[in-house]
Design a protein around this motif. Structure first.
Motif, PDB file in Angstrom:
ATOM      1  N   ASP A   7       0.832  -1.205   0.000  1.00 16.46           N
ATOM      2  CA  ASP A   7       0.000   0.000   0.000  1.00 16.46           C
ATOM      3  C   ASP A   7       0.865   1.253   0.000  1.00 16.46           C
ATOM      4  O   ASP A   7       0.607   2.212  -0.741  1.00 16.46           O
ATOM      5  CB  ASP A   7      -0.912   0.021   1.227  1.00 16.46           C
ATOM      6  N   THR A   8       1.885   1.241   0.839  1.00 14.56           N
ATOM      7  CA  THR A   8       2.790   2.392   0.905  1.00 14.56           C
ATOM      8  C   THR A   8       3.516   2.592  -0.418  1.00 14.56           C
ATOM      9  O   THR A   8       3.646   3.710  -0.922  1.00 14.56           O
ATOM     10  CB  THR A   8       3.816   2.192   2.035  1.00 14.56           C
ATOM     11  N   ARG A  11       1.071   4.016  -3.053  1.00 18.81           N
ATOM     12  CA  ARG A  11       0.819   5.447  -2.859  1.00 18.81           C
ATOM     13  C   ARG A  11       1.997   6.276  -3.338  1.00 18.81           C
ATOM     14  O   ARG A  11       1.829   7.315  -3.993  1.00 18.81           O
ATOM     15  CB  ARG A  11       0.522   5.740  -1.388  1.00 18.81           C
ATOM     16  N   LEU A  14       1.975   6.391  -7.157  1.00 23.42           N
ATOM     17  CA  LEU A  14       0.932   7.272  -7.689  1.00 23.42           C
ATOM     18  C   LEU A  14       1.261   8.741  -7.436  1.00 23.42           C
ATOM     19  O   LEU A  14       0.970   9.602  -8.277  1.00 23.42           O
ATOM     20  CB  LEU A  14      -0.421   6.907  -7.083  1.00 23.42           C
ATOM     21  N   ASP A  15       1.880   9.035  -6.303  1.00 18.64           N
ATOM     22  CA  ASP A  15       2.307  10.412  -6.043  1.00 18.64           C
ATOM     23  C   ASP A  15       3.342  10.851  -7.062  1.00 18.64           C
ATOM     24  O   ASP A  15       3.306  11.987  -7.569  1.00 18.64           O
ATOM     25  CB  ASP A  15       2.878  10.535  -4.624  1.00 18.64           C
ATOM     26  N   SER A  18       1.661  11.355 -10.437  1.00 19.92           N
ATOM     27  CA  SER A  18       0.867  12.583 -10.430  1.00 19.92           C
ATOM     28  C   SER A  18       1.743  13.819 -10.523  1.00 19.92           C
ATOM     29  O   SER A  18       1.354  14.830 -11.124  1.00 19.92           O
ATOM     30  CB  SER A  18       0.001  12.636  -9.168  1.00 19.92           C
ATOM     31  N   LEU A  29      -6.821   6.288 -10.697  1.00 21.42           N
ATOM     32  CA  LEU A  29      -6.440   5.896  -9.340  1.00 21.42           C
ATOM     33  C   LEU A  29      -7.156   4.610  -8.936  1.00 21.42           C
ATOM     34  O   LEU A  29      -6.549   3.703  -8.350  1.00 21.42           O
ATOM     35  CB  LEU A  29      -6.771   7.019  -8.355  1.00 21.42           C
ATOM     36  N   ARG A  33      -5.440   0.900  -8.052  1.00 22.48           N
ATOM     37  CA  ARG A  33      -5.670   0.187  -6.783  1.00 22.48           C
ATOM     38  C   ARG A  33      -6.271  -1.187  -7.024  1.00 22.48           C
ATOM     39  O   ARG A  33      -6.029  -2.118  -6.247  1.00 22.48           O
ATOM     40  CB  ARG A  33      -6.586   1.017  -5.887  1.00 22.48           C
ATOM     41  N   ARG A  36      -3.070  -3.974  -9.010  1.00 16.69           N
ATOM     42  CA  ARG A  36      -1.828  -3.570  -8.339  1.00 16.69           C
ATOM     43  C   ARG A  36      -0.623  -4.141  -9.082  1.00 16.69           C
ATOM     44  O   ARG A  36      -0.570  -5.340  -9.368  1.00 16.69           O
ATOM     45  CB  ARG A  36      -1.843  -4.004  -6.883  1.00 16.69           C
ATOM     46  N   TYR A  68       7.524  -1.111  -7.776  1.00 14.17           N
ATOM     47  CA  TYR A  68       6.769   0.143  -7.738  1.00 14.17           C
ATOM     48  C   TYR A  68       7.604   1.366  -8.091  1.00 14.17           C
ATOM     49  O   TYR A  68       7.129   2.495  -7.964  1.00 14.17           O
ATOM     50  CB  TYR A  68       6.101   0.321  -6.374  1.00 14.17           C
TER      51      TYR A  68
END
Length: 388
Positions: A7-8, A11, A14-15, A18, A29, A33, A36, A68
């Motif tokens: 999850d971390t 995020r 995606l940050d 973005s 988004l 999710r 994955r 990731y």
């Protein structure tokens, strides 16, 4: 892999995306999710400049970072053959997340659209497409049967209704045509004609585009009522070339022979001007001379030559060499052999570019018909002459 860790990592990815693209729409988004990235990657990735193996079981944290990272995750080297102690080169990967979402934005797939993907790879992009277009609306073609089977298993395991077909992506897949959208995850040098017939009028073809002279970026075509397609280039992305369009040509194995007697001349055009210093010039050379490639040779072992630029055709019938003696920066020795005078062609293409006020790559586009391809500047009504 602990859910909190993934999850971390998600995020953070995606940050970062973005930051590059601007805030992603909620639908992207949600797709990220639901599909994955780490769930679509094999337990072994190939990382670093030397493509060293990184195994999930042995290095779970390093593997998750690679999964990731906003960069390609190399999932196969050497077309799946064991490289042993030899050179490793990437033959399949999950594209960098930033370019994946940029392409999804450009593709503009909506619920209910029928989508054909060329190059399934890991299946991650197909999963994202399924989230955007809807279950049962995505077909994906993969040339490597093993990769196709693995991707199909992952997609089914994650609950995505994607049909994966093992086959040559250059042929598309007529079984589910016509499509509203076609997207390729491998680069092409010539747009396969079956793609035109399998996408409905008004539909979109989005593909990475490549020339032997230089990698470039993306080509977004809109299909019209007469079966042709036209659209602009969008810069700055590099992809692996479609396997059926590779050229296995090597300079000293296939092109230059001991018995060749090249013609000697001189040129005021710096080889760096067309092959290193200006990407706009490189793009134009690649666009106008579609079958010409080049290679730098530092310290070639020739008296009086510090650096040499080799230029050759993909059919290995013509070549040129441009020499820098380490002193003169306004006069270069040129050697040319074969039925074509390749450096003369490069000079003509470069002169055309200068004569049109150095247009940037984003001003060009391509029209594709059943019989050929025509590049254009600013508008399809302004075709660019072949060879400049």
């Amino acid at each position: 892999m602990a859910d909190s860790s993934s999850d971390t990592a998600l995020r953070a990815m995606l940050d970062e995306v973005s930051t590059e693209l601007g805030n992603l729409e909620p639908k992207f988004l949600q797709a990220a999710r639901a599909a994955r990235r780490h769930r679509f990657l094999p337990d072994r990735l190939w990382v670093g400049d030397g493509y060293e193996p990184c195994d999930r079981a042995d290095s779970p944290e390093a593997w998750l970072r690679a999964a990731y990272a906003d960069e390609p995750a190399v999932t196969q080297v050497n077309d799946g053959e064991d490289p042993g102690d030899g050179d490793r080169w990437p033959s399949s990967s999950a594209s960098a997340p930033e370019i994946v979402f940029r392409m999804l934005q450009m593709l503009d797939a909506h619920p209910g659209h029928k989508v054909l993907e060329i190059g399934t790879g890991t299946g991650w992009n197909a999963g994202l497409l399924s989230c955007l277009a809807g279950a049962g609306n995505v077909t994906s073609v993969e040339v490597d049967a093993t990769l196709a089977a693995d991707a199909q298993a992952r997609l089914r395991g994650e609950g995505f209704g994607v049909a994966v077909v093992a086959g040559d992506g250059a042929e598309g897949y007529a079984g589910s045509a016509p499509y509203d959208r076609l997207v390729s995850t491998c680069a092409v040098r010539t747009v396969p004609r079956p793609w035109l017939t399998q996408v409905r009028p008004g539909g979109v073809i989005l593909t990475p585009w490549d020339a032997p002279w230089t990698c470039y970026g993306l080509l977004r075509l809109t299909v019209d009522d007469n079966g042709s397609a036209s659209g602009p280039f969008s810069p700055y992305a590099a992809f692996m070339l479609m396997r059926s369009q590779r050229h296995d040509v090597r300079l000293f194995r296939d092109v230059v022979r001991d018995d060749h007697q090249p013609d000697e001349s001189t040129s005021a055009l710096s080889p760096w001007a067309v092959a290193r210093d200006d990407y706009g010039a490189e793009f134009v050379i690649g666009l106008l001379l579609r079958d010409v490639w080049r290679a730098w040779h530092e310290d070639p072992g020739v008296d009086g030559v510090e650096t040499r630029l080799w230029v050759a055709t993909t059919d290995a019938t013509s070549w040129a060499a441009v020499d820098f003696d380490g002193k003169s920066e306004d006069r270069f020795t040129v050697w040319q052999h074969g039925p074509r005078r390749l450096w003369d062609e490069v000079e003509a293409a470069y002169a055309w570019w200068l004569g049109h006020d150095r247009p940037g790559p984003g001003r060009f586009g391509l029209t594709v018909t059943a019989t050929g391809e025509t590049p254009w500047l600013d508008d399809p009504g302004r075709p660019v002459p072949a060879g400049g």
